[in-house]
Design an enzyme around this catalytic site. Structure first.
Site, PDB file in Angstrom:
ATOM      1  N   ASN A 129       0.848  -1.193   0.000  1.00 14.62           N
ATOM      2  CA  ASN A 129       0.000   0.000   0.000  1.00 14.62           C
ATOM      3  C   ASN A 129       0.884   1.245   0.000  1.00 14.62           C
ATOM      4  OD1 ASN A 129      -2.385  -1.717   0.620  1.00 14.62           O
ATOM      5  ND2 ASN A 129      -1.328  -1.941   2.576  1.00 14.62           N
ATOM      6  N   GLU A 143       8.767  -4.789  -0.838  1.00 12.17           N
ATOM      7  CA  GLU A 143       7.616  -3.878  -0.737  1.00 12.17           C
ATOM      8  C   GLU A 143       8.011  -2.433  -1.022  1.00 12.17           C
ATOM      9  OE1 GLU A 143       4.860  -5.294  -0.794  1.00 12.17           O
ATOM     10  OE2 GLU A 143       5.633  -7.258  -0.244  1.00 12.17           O
ATOM     11  N   GLU A 174       5.256  -7.426  -9.817  1.00 11.20           N
ATOM     12  CA  GLU A 174       5.856  -8.416  -8.943  1.00 11.20           C
ATOM     13  C   GLU A 174       7.210  -8.921  -9.435  1.00 11.20           C
ATOM     14  OE1 GLU A 174       4.851  -8.610  -6.164  1.00 11.20           O
ATOM     15  OE2 GLU A 174       2.722  -8.065  -6.193  1.00 11.20           O
TER      16      GLU A 174
END
Length: 967
Positions: free
Chosen positions: A369, A402, A424
């Site tokens: 996020n 991340e 990814e």
């Protein structure tokens, strides 16, 4: 996002143990301000307002290449901004709120369709700027299967106008680990709760009505209403926070007034008053990246200085007070990698802060996020006093992965889930290899990539049921399933291959160009190739097209001639030669042809195979090898004699073959023996040649492949006994050489090799090693002092203690799992150890315990552990079948469902297992895991074929080896 598979990657399927456990000519871009009229960098030379950005976005969405189907929302209207107000009640486990969505009306329409799921909708109205009227919905409908809501209004909205849609909503805080959900922890003897979000890929619609597609970016303004003794966090920093007072939030909006009026000001002695927290507006972003959380969190704080602007940005990590002391290392890693990413991409991190929230209940491993990374305790926590090397590596790669997403995925987002690999694959390569290699070069991250990612990708892609890296994903059932090793590991592997071919510096320059041209926008594959092509002047699409869009990868067969070698490519399948219908793709393959004059190697990086076969003139009397450095995404088949010759040369201390070459050779020869292209005896001969190896990562490749043999022949005790003798012969001398004492001054290579050698010797049943570990655990039980068990040996010691012990050891380990402040690595170790028991009563208790007392996120660790235990491999499958409905319900809609499905059955090897699995699922709805099920069936079929083909060969080799070794 980093998958839970990465969290459990340290769990190898073994009998009693485990292995160890990613431009100067362009101006720099930074987001300077996030006010209501935020200005954004959209390309290299243009700055565009938010409204103009959203207008261009809508044109992209309605272009012919983005044809809508029944799974995609109609784009008569598109969102430009969301005002979300959400009230969280942690006592009642409910939330309610109001969302106001600013819309661009593209086509005249009187109906508005949006995504919604698992919510109760309240009042809904729409205000038209053109009509100057507000109108309530005349009718509303919900399609639960499609997760759509449709509102019909009396008067049509004019094309080219703007509108504002207001919808009230409410929902429950469940433990589903998706949408807006609750998590729990124990502190000071009391169970407490907090709430957080997990929206990727399609769960934002479970928290508020929205246009839940990655292409439909908008800005977001979040307001949170909560109890004053809790902490609110979201993507952006808070700009105000105040205690709620009646009339302090006077509003003309009836729905918002209703929400505020529900806040009681009659505070009971045990209650805190309500407060209102408002957050800064976000830049344009996809709904799946929106995040917020409410709870009684503690935090640690740090900062980093941007190498581009000199700006100092705050960094925080939040978690519950009981484990906050374990969060410092993850915070330190974040501070190290952020400036590296800025330097590599020449793009400043654009948000004013970057937080991490560590959650006790989390479906995936971690989630990117924007501005608020979230993830499991095992992803971000470690005990500073007893941090083992595996835990340190795990936290490093999770945080690196991340943070990489802050650029790959957050600033520049794939246009649709077909292009998930753009997020990814890059985050894996950048965050787990390139950046890790810069902060911890001694870890040899590029070499470790071969075991952790390349081989994992090739294993999955060798199945008939594989899928392309770029795969069509029409609906949510399909989207969840492609968060797999192909989207992560294969994507990262082909990007690594390309980087090696064109040169890493030019590759990263091209990536920087790609990002800059698509800042705050969306991208597809050709956008990436364009950036790298501009930097390298190489025809990147020609090289890369089939690697991304076609299923599978090639096997290169090397035939030696008097003039050199002939190299032929065919699709590789783990079950054997591919039939003609599956063997049509011709890949453009950088061969990495290594030759030697006998003293030094020479690598021909221009050698390309882009036809079915091609000849290369080399001197085969000297050492040679394809795939130098193991950067290519393919397997190489040589003659048995050449395999042995390469291994013998590679085993020399001054070999022309590198560490990467040795690792790749071990994997190639073993996998090729499984597919029947060579013999298991050939693979074991290569392993035996490497018996004096010193590098940990080569031993790691050997141990993983021997574990595969044990796991395949697990119901053939005579073969397993001989394999265990071989493992003892290989690893016990390493144990004797390195001992059990860890020294903080020693290299990470020695630390990991010691851990692995002891684990392998214990797994193989070496009496002296088993007794040593049991003795240390007995002391731990007697004194409650584990200082005599090095942190790196805790998992192996626990497993050995329970396996060779009884009820007392089992209960002691169980208590370690249940201790709230236990470090995540110890907790995972305890789960695996509980599953290692040979006591039938303990295993029955474990089955019952899994249903009654284990967090949903932890079930996968128990299933992994039960599959490692040969005595429980079949009984755990039966347990899964008997409790399928309950397990399915617990995981429905989660990423982990597919992992549980594959874990429970993929290690079965009897000829009738395939039909039994098919029969079991015959009457089940498998739409949420059909890919994983097909891959599992392929695994069973290939293992069965391997046993039938190679049992005689492996038995003969082991018997002959035993005679030579005089065992």
């Amino acid at each position: 996002m980093l998958s839970i598979l990465r969290s459990v990657s340290c769990l190898q399927i073994r009998s009693a143990s485990t292995a160890k456990t990613t431009c100067t000519t362009y101006r720099k871009h930074t987001l300077l301000d996030f006010g209501a009229s935020v200005s954004l960098s959209l390309n290299i030379n243009t700055r565009t307002s938010t409204a103009r950005y959203c207008s261009s976005l809508a044109k992209m969405a309605t272009s012919p290449q983005n044809i809508q189907d029944k799974f995609r929302l109609p784009l008569d209207v598109t969102p430009t901004h969301y005002d979300i107000t959400i009230k969280t009640d942690l006592d009642k486990f409910t939330f309610e709120g109001l969302v106001k969505i600013h819309l661009d009306v593209k086509k005249e329409t009187s109906s508005v369709a949006f995504n919604v799921a698992a919510l109760e909708l309240g009042d809904a109205s729409i205000y038209s700027d053109a009509l100057k009227i507000s109108q309530g919905a005349a009718t509303r409908s919900i399609d639960a299967d499609a997760e759509w809501g449709t509102l019909q209004f009396p008067t049509a909205l004019p094309a080219g106008s703007k509108a504002k849609l207001s919808i009230g909503f409410s929902g429950e805080l469940t433990g589903a680990m998706m949408g807006y959900y609750k998590s729990s922890f124990e502190h000071e003897g009391t169970k407490k709760f907090y709430a957080l979000t997990q929206f990727e890929p399609t769960a934002a619609r479970r928290a508020f009505p929205c246009w839940d597609e990655p292409l439909l970016k908008a800005t977001f303004s979040v307001t949170m209403i909560s109890r004053n003794d809790t902490v609110n966090i979201s993507n952006m920093p808070a700009i105000s926070e105040e205690i709620y007072q009646p009339k302090s939030d006077a509003t003309d909006d009836a729905s918002l007034a209703k929400l505020f009026s529900s806040l009681s000001t009659d505070v009971q002695p045990t209650e805190a008053p309500w407060k209102i927290t408002r957050f800064m507006d976000t830049p344009p972003m996809s709904t799946y990246l929106v995040a917020y959380a409410n709870g009684r969190f503690a935090h640690l704080e740090s900062s980093y200085t941007s190498p581009i602007s000199g700006k100092v940005r705050p960094l925080r990590i939040y978690t519950t007070p009981d484990v906050i002391h374990q969060a410092q290392y993850a915070l330190d890693v974040k501070a190290k990698v952020l400036p590296l990413y800025e330097e590599i991409f020449d793009i400043e991190y654009p948000l004013p802060k970057l937080d991490t929230l560590v959650a006790h209940d989390f479906d995936a491993g971690a989630m990117e996020n924007w501005g608020l990374i979230t993830g499991r305790t095992s992803a971000f926590l470690l005990d500073p006093a007893r941090a083992d090397m595996a835990a340190k590596k795990r936290v490093t790669v999770f945080q690196g992965h991340e943070v990489a997403h802050m650029w790959f995925g957050d600033i520049t987002t794939m246009a649709w889930w077909d292009y998930l690999y753009l997020n990814e694959g890059f985050a894996t390569l950048m965050g787990e290899v390139i950046v890790v290699d810069r902060i911890y070069p001694e870890w040899k991250a590029d070499s470790e990539f071969i075991s952790e990612h390349l081989n994992d990708a090739l294993d999955l892609d060798a199945k008939e049921s594989s899928h392309p890296v770029e795969v069509h994903c029409p609906d949510a059932n399909q989207i969840n399933q492609i968060f797999d090793s192909l989207s992560y590991a294969k994507a990262a592997s082909v990007l690594r291959m390309l980087s090696n071919y064109v040169g890493q510096e030019k590759f990263l320059k091209g990536v920087s160009l790609y990002l800059k041209k698509h800042l705050y926008g969306n991208s597809i594959t050709r956008d990436l190739w364009a950036g790298i092509e501009e930097s390298t002047k190489v025809d990147v699409p020609k090289i890369m097209e089939n690697w991304i869009t076609k299923i599978g990868f090639p096997l290169l067969t090397v035939t030696e001639t008097k003039d050199g070698i002939i190299v032929r490519q065919d699709r590789f399948l783990e079950s054997g030669p591919a039939p003609d219908k599956d063997n049509e793709t011709i890949w453009t393959i950088p061969l990495g042809l290594l030759t030697s004059d006998g003293t030094k190697p020479s690598i021909d990086r221009e050698a390309i195979l882009d036809t079915r076969e091609k000849s290369f003139a080399i001197d085969t009397s000297k050492p040679f090898k394809l795939n130098a450095g193991t950067y290519g995404v393919f397997r190489v088949l040589y003659s048995d004699e050449r395999f042995a010759s390469i291994a013998a040369e590679a085993a020399k201390g001054d070999s022309v073959f590198s560490l990467n070459d040795r690792i790749g050779l071990v994997y190639d020869v073993m996998v090729l023996s499984k597919a029947g292209f060579t013999k298991v005896s050939t693979a074991l001969t290569v392993v035996d040649i490497f018996r004096d190896e010193k590098e940990f990562l080569v031993w790691d490749s050997i141990s993983r492949n021997l574990a595969t043999l044990v796991s395949t022949w697990w119901e053939h005790p005579e073969v397993v006994d001989n394999l265990n003798q071989l493992r003892q012969h290989l690893f016990v001398p390493v144990v004797k050489r390195l001992g059990y004492t860890y020294d903080s001054s020693e290299s990470s290579d020695i630390t990991q090799l010691r851990t692995q050698a002891i684990g392998e010797a214990a797994s193989a049943g070496d009496a002296a090693v088993v007794e040593e570990l049991r003795s240390r655990f007995a002391e731990y039980m007697a004194t409650n002092d584990n200082s005599n068990i090095p942190a790196d040996l805790l998992r192996t010691t626990m497993i050995v203690a329970v396996k060779y012990g009884g009820r007392a050891e089992y209960e002691f380990v169980k208590q370690l799992y249940e201790t709230p402040t236990t470090p995540p690595s110890a907790s995972i170790s305890a789960m695996v150890a509980m599953s290692a028991s040979r006591d039938a009563a303990c295993i029955e208790d474990t089955f019952a315990y899994m249903l009654s007392s284990v967090r949903n996120q932890d079930l996968i660790y128990f299933f992994k552990g039960l599959q490692m235990n040969h005595l429980t491999r079949r009984s755990s499958c039966q347990f899964f079948k008997e409790n399928y409905d309950e397990i399915y319900k617990r995981y429905e809609g989660n990423f982990s469902l597919k992992d549980v499905i594959s874990t429970c059955f993929e290690y079965l090897t009897r000829e009738d297992d395939y039909e039994k699995i098919v029969a079991f699922y015959k009457d089940k709805d498998t739409s949420k895991y059909n890919l994983a099920l097909s891959q599992t069936l392929d695994s069973v079929r290939s293992s069965t074929g391997w046993l039938k083909r190679s049992t005689g060969d492996i038995t003969a080799w082991l018997e002959e080896w035993s005679k030579r070794a005089k065992l």
